[in-house]
Design a protein around this motif. Structure first.
Motif, PDB file in Angstrom:
ATOM      1  N   VAL A 134      28.721 -12.038  55.414  1.00 32.44           N
ATOM      2  CA  VAL A 134      29.592 -13.195  55.610  1.00 32.44           C
ATOM      3  C   VAL A 134      29.646 -13.534  57.100  1.00 32.44           C
ATOM      4  O   VAL A 134      29.838 -12.656  57.942  1.00 32.44           O
ATOM      5  CB  VAL A 134      31.025 -12.920  55.083  1.00 32.44           C
ATOM      6  CG1 VAL A 134      31.935 -14.100  55.388  1.00 32.44           C
ATOM      7  CG2 VAL A 134      30.994 -12.631  53.587  1.00 32.44           C
ATOM      8  N   GLU A 177      31.397 -16.145  60.081  1.00 33.26           N
ATOM      9  CA  GLU A 177      32.514 -17.040  60.358  1.00 33.26           C
ATOM     10  C   GLU A 177      32.246 -17.805  61.645  1.00 33.26           C
ATOM     11  O   GLU A 177      31.800 -17.240  62.645  1.00 33.26           O
ATOM     12  CB  GLU A 177      33.826 -16.262  60.489  1.00 33.26           C
ATOM     13  CG  GLU A 177      34.359 -15.738  59.162  1.00 33.26           C
ATOM     14  CD  GLU A 177      35.750 -15.153  59.307  1.00 33.26           C
ATOM     15  OE1 GLU A 177      36.260 -15.132  60.453  1.00 33.26           O
ATOM     16  OE2 GLU A 177      36.320 -14.719  58.300  1.00 33.26           O
ATOM     17  N   HIS A 188      38.292 -23.067  60.779  1.00 34.49           N
ATOM     18  CA  HIS A 188      37.520 -21.883  60.393  1.00 34.49           C
ATOM     19  C   HIS A 188      36.502 -22.273  59.333  1.00 34.49           C
ATOM     20  O   HIS A 188      36.849 -22.916  58.349  1.00 34.49           O
ATOM     21  CB  HIS A 188      38.449 -20.784  59.860  1.00 34.49           C
ATOM     22  CG  HIS A 188      39.525 -20.390  60.817  1.00 34.49           C
ATOM     23  ND1 HIS A 188      39.344 -19.442  61.786  1.00 34.49           N
ATOM     24  CD2 HIS A 188      40.794 -20.844  60.970  1.00 34.49           C
ATOM     25  CE1 HIS A 188      40.458 -19.311  62.495  1.00 34.49           C
ATOM     26  NE2 HIS A 188      41.360 -20.155  62.008  1.00 34.49           N
ATOM     27  N   THR A 210      33.522 -20.593  56.843  1.00 33.21           N
ATOM     28  CA  THR A 210      32.952 -19.374  56.284  1.00 33.21           C
ATOM     29  C   THR A 210      31.574 -19.685  55.707  1.00 33.21           C
ATOM     30  O   THR A 210      31.421 -20.613  54.916  1.00 33.21           O
ATOM     31  CB  THR A 210      33.843 -18.800  55.167  1.00 33.21           C
ATOM     32  OG1 THR A 210      35.130 -18.483  55.716  1.00 33.21           O
ATOM     33  CG2 THR A 210      33.233 -17.540  54.577  1.00 33.21           C
ATOM     34  N   SER A 255      28.752 -17.956  53.509  1.00 33.94           N
ATOM     35  CA  SER A 255      28.552 -16.770  52.651  1.00 33.94           C
ATOM     36  C   SER A 255      27.855 -17.164  51.361  1.00 33.94           C
ATOM     37  O   SER A 255      27.837 -18.333  50.968  1.00 33.94           O
ATOM     38  CB  SER A 255      29.897 -16.116  52.347  1.00 33.94           C
ATOM     39  OG  SER A 255      30.739 -17.010  51.640  1.00 33.94           O
ATOM     40  N   PRO A 296      34.450 -17.576  48.985  1.00 36.98           N
ATOM     41  CA  PRO A 296      35.487 -16.677  49.520  1.00 36.98           C
ATOM     42  C   PRO A 296      36.680 -16.570  48.579  1.00 36.98           C
ATOM     43  O   PRO A 296      36.900 -17.436  47.724  1.00 36.98           O
ATOM     44  CB  PRO A 296      35.886 -17.368  50.836  1.00 36.98           C
ATOM     45  CG  PRO A 296      34.745 -18.251  51.180  1.00 36.98           C
ATOM     46  CD  PRO A 296      34.162 -18.698  49.884  1.00 36.98           C
ATOM     47  N   VAL A 343      41.372 -16.766  51.457  1.00 33.74           N
ATOM     48  CA  VAL A 343      40.527 -17.187  52.572  1.00 33.74           C
ATOM     49  C   VAL A 343      40.322 -18.697  52.534  1.00 33.74           C
ATOM     50  O   VAL A 343      40.359 -19.382  53.556  1.00 33.74           O
ATOM     51  CB  VAL A 343      39.171 -16.458  52.549  1.00 33.74           C
ATOM     52  CG1 VAL A 343      38.239 -16.994  53.647  1.00 33.74           C
ATOM     53  CG2 VAL A 343      39.370 -14.959  52.710  1.00 33.74           C
ATOM     54  N   SER A 375      40.080 -21.726  55.271  1.00 32.70           N
ATOM     55  CA  SER A 375      38.685 -21.801  55.691  1.00 32.70           C
ATOM     56  C   SER A 375      37.909 -22.835  54.874  1.00 32.70           C
ATOM     57  O   SER A 375      38.305 -23.198  53.766  1.00 32.70           O
ATOM     58  CB  SER A 375      38.005 -20.433  55.556  1.00 32.70           C
ATOM     59  OG  SER A 375      36.704 -20.457  56.108  1.00 32.70           O
ATOM     60  N   TRP A 410      34.132 -23.698  53.295  1.00 35.71           N
ATOM     61  CA  TRP A 410      33.016 -22.859  52.853  1.00 35.71           C
ATOM     62  C   TRP A 410      31.690 -23.609  52.891  1.00 35.71           C
ATOM     63  O   TRP A 410      31.562 -24.698  52.343  1.00 35.71           O
ATOM     64  CB  TRP A 410      33.286 -22.359  51.422  1.00 35.71           C
ATOM     65  CG  TRP A 410      32.204 -21.486  50.858  1.00 35.71           C
ATOM     66  CD1 TRP A 410      31.510 -20.517  51.507  1.00 35.71           C
ATOM     67  CD2 TRP A 410      31.701 -21.501  49.514  1.00 35.71           C
ATOM     68  NE1 TRP A 410      30.597 -19.902  50.663  1.00 35.71           N
ATOM     69  CE2 TRP A 410      30.713 -20.496  49.434  1.00 35.71           C
ATOM     70  CE3 TRP A 410      32.018 -22.252  48.371  1.00 35.71           C
ATOM     71  CZ2 TRP A 410      30.013 -20.239  48.253  1.00 35.71           C
ATOM     72  CZ3 TRP A 410      31.319 -21.992  47.199  1.00 35.71           C
ATOM     73  CH2 TRP A 410      30.319 -20.989  47.141  1.00 35.71           C
TER      74      TRP A 410
END
Length: 295
Positions: free
Chosen positions: A217, A219, A272, A274, A276, A280, A284, A288, A290
């Motif tokens: 992951v 960030e 933020h 993320t 991944s 998440p 999260v 955040s 994604w």
């Protein structure tokens, strides 16, 4: 409706009349690359954007007599054949073919900029290479041929080893990109890694590599302390590409995080993101944004 006229170097100055157009762009070369960008105001409603895109038209100003007026036939030589222009093919050319092709291309794309004068003069004086004239590799001495062959080898090595500035893992853009002037080294490197390049006033690109590691992951955080989000006048985006340079397919059809989206910001104004493989956890996702990644 906006009508733009793009005029090449062999275009007759009086036809077509620039007064008939909203904007006139004078291209110094016969071959030009046109890159258009259309803003998507609402990703959930693409029809207005599609209608706008399908309304674009690219055409000759007039079929006659402009077509003949745009080109001075006395100065144009027809290429002997079609050439493949992949990087591997170009680097594989032998010296004779490379410089003969180069001489032909200088006919329709003459080096007319003031900063080209010195190097064009050297090519003419030492090797007899003149834009607009036929040139034969076999007419120069064996010593000159060896010089050109050595230059080709050295040139390829230099371009492939161009020193890219990196800060904290990010490759930093050169702000001279697109405005190369006489920096032929930078121009050649950009031609190798990019099909085209914007000037820094229009767009800059920072790149980094996320190495394969299943389940990892990443960030990306923009906080008030670090200066906030990128200082772009129009928009900024974070986009993921494959090793081959293409967008990465994912089930969500989410290819980038952009300032034009309805992003989630923290109470302190921080952002933020993320990156991944899997979505998440809910706690999260509350703060955040994604960006799905492949394994």
């Amino acid at each position: 409706e906006l009508t733009v006229l793009i005029r090449g170097p062999f275009c007759n100055n009086s036809m077509p009349s620039p007064d008939e157009y909203d904007m006139v762009i004078n291209s110094p070369t016969s071959i030009a690359y046109l890159l258009g960008r259309t803003n998507v105001a609402d990703q959930n409603n693409l029809k207005p954007t599609q209608d706008q895109m399908f309304s674009y038209r690219l055409k000759k100003p007039n079929d006659s007599p402009v077509a003949s007026a745009m080109i001075n036939d006395a100065n144009i030589l027809k290429p002997r054949k079609k050439y493949s222009t992949t990087v591997d093919d170009i680097f594989a050319f032998n010296t004779r073919d490379y410089f003969n092709i180069f001489a032909e291309l200088m006919v329709t794309n003459p080096p007319i900029l003031p900063q080209d004068t010195e190097i064009v003069g050297k090519m003419k004086d030492e090797f007899g290479l003149v834009a607009g004239e036929q040139w034969d590799f076999s007419n120069i001495s064996s010593e000159q041929q060896k010089k050109l062959a050595k230059g080709m080898t050295k040139g390829v090595d230099l371009i492939q080893s161009y020193p890219v500035t990196r800060v904290n893992g990010w490759a930093m853009p050169d702000m001279r990109t697109g405005n190369f002037s006489s920096d032929y080294y930078l121009r050649a490197y950009i031609a190798l890694v990019l099909f085209c390049a914007n000037v820094a006033e229009d767009a800059v690109y920072y790149t980094t590599e996320m190495f394969p590691n299943a389940g990892r992951v990443y960030e990306i955080n923009f906080t008030p302390k670090s200066g906030g989000t990128p200082p772009a006048d129009q928009f900024w985006s974070i986009t993921m590409y494959s090793d081959a340079g293409y967008l990465v397919a994912n089930e969500n059809n989410t290819y980038s995080i952009s300032s034009q989206q309805n992003l989630k910001y923290g109470e302190d104004g921080s952002l933020h993101i993320t990156v991944s493989m899997t979505q998440p956890e809910p706690e999260v996702l509350e703060y955040s944004n994604w960006l799905p990644s492949p394994q």
